[in-house]
Design a protein around this motif. Structure first.
Motif, short mmCIF file in Angstrom:
data_model
loop_
_atom_site.label_atom_id
_atom_site.label_comp_id
_atom_site.label_asym_id
_atom_site.label_seq_id
_atom_site.Cartn_x
_atom_site.Cartn_y
_atom_site.Cartn_z
N VAL A 3 35.10 64.65 77.27
CA VAL A 3 34.19 63.91 76.40
C VAL A 3 32.90 63.61 77.16
N SER A 74 31.81 70.56 76.76
CA SER A 74 32.84 69.63 76.30
C SER A 74 34.15 70.32 75.95
N LEU A 76 36.23 70.39 73.56
CA LEU A 76 37.19 69.35 73.22
C LEU A 76 38.43 69.83 72.49
N GLN A 123 34.22 61.63 69.88
CA GLN A 123 34.60 62.60 70.92
C GLN A 123 36.08 62.44 71.26
#
Length: 164
Positions: A3, A74, A76, A123
């Motif tokens: 994040v 990132s 994610l 995030q």
């Protein structure tokens, strides 16, 4: 990967220097519209991210062909990492991980970054940690950037060789 506020840029640069590899800042691959969207406090959706991931993946593919590289991105979701792996099959992820309070404090203290702290919750909601079948390591972000980079390097060195 990780994040915003985990130190991807700082640790990535240190890790790249320690490994003698080129470094790329993943944020530099975002089109201006993505940066403006995030700066206004609106999270990106997958449609925003695909072209960005393709650009990061293209850099990683070229870097891999030239001996390797480090890129801060990132990444994610598993689907995002799958897309990067499709572009650069040998990619190894370093997940910089920490608790929300620590990372929020770091985000509050930094200046000049387009990502507002108000997006941190989105995030964390999006984050899918590395799974057992993904090549990579998770590194705690407590400590100095140098400590984190040393732990990341040691964790990467301890990975078993990848199979062809």
């Amino acid at each position: 990967m990780g994040v915003s506020g985990t130190g991807k840029t700082t640790v990535g640069r240190l890790l790249a220097a320690a490994l003698g590899l080129p470094y790329a800042e993943g944020d530099a691959f975002h089109p201006a519209a993505n940066v403006a969207k995030m700066a206004s406090g609106v999270p990106l959706d997958d449609a925003d991210r695909w072209p960005w991931l393709d650009a990061v993946g293209a850099w990683a593919r070229v870097a891999a062909a030239e001996g390797g590289g480090v890129v801060a991105a990132s990444s994610l979701k598993r689907a995002y990492r799958d897309r990067l792996r499709a572009a650069a099959p040998g990619v190894v992820f370093v997940h910089l991980a920490g608790d929300r309070a620590l990372i929020a404090g770091r985000m509050a203290a930094r200046t000049g970054h387009f990502m507002p702290a108000t997006l941190l919750d989105s995030q964390f909601a999006t984050l899918e940690p590395l799974q057992d079948d993904e090549r990579g390591v998770t590194v705690d972000v407590r400590g100095t950037p140098q400590d984190i980079a040393r732990r990341a390097r040691a964790a990467l060195a301890a990975l078993p060789p990848s199979s062809p």
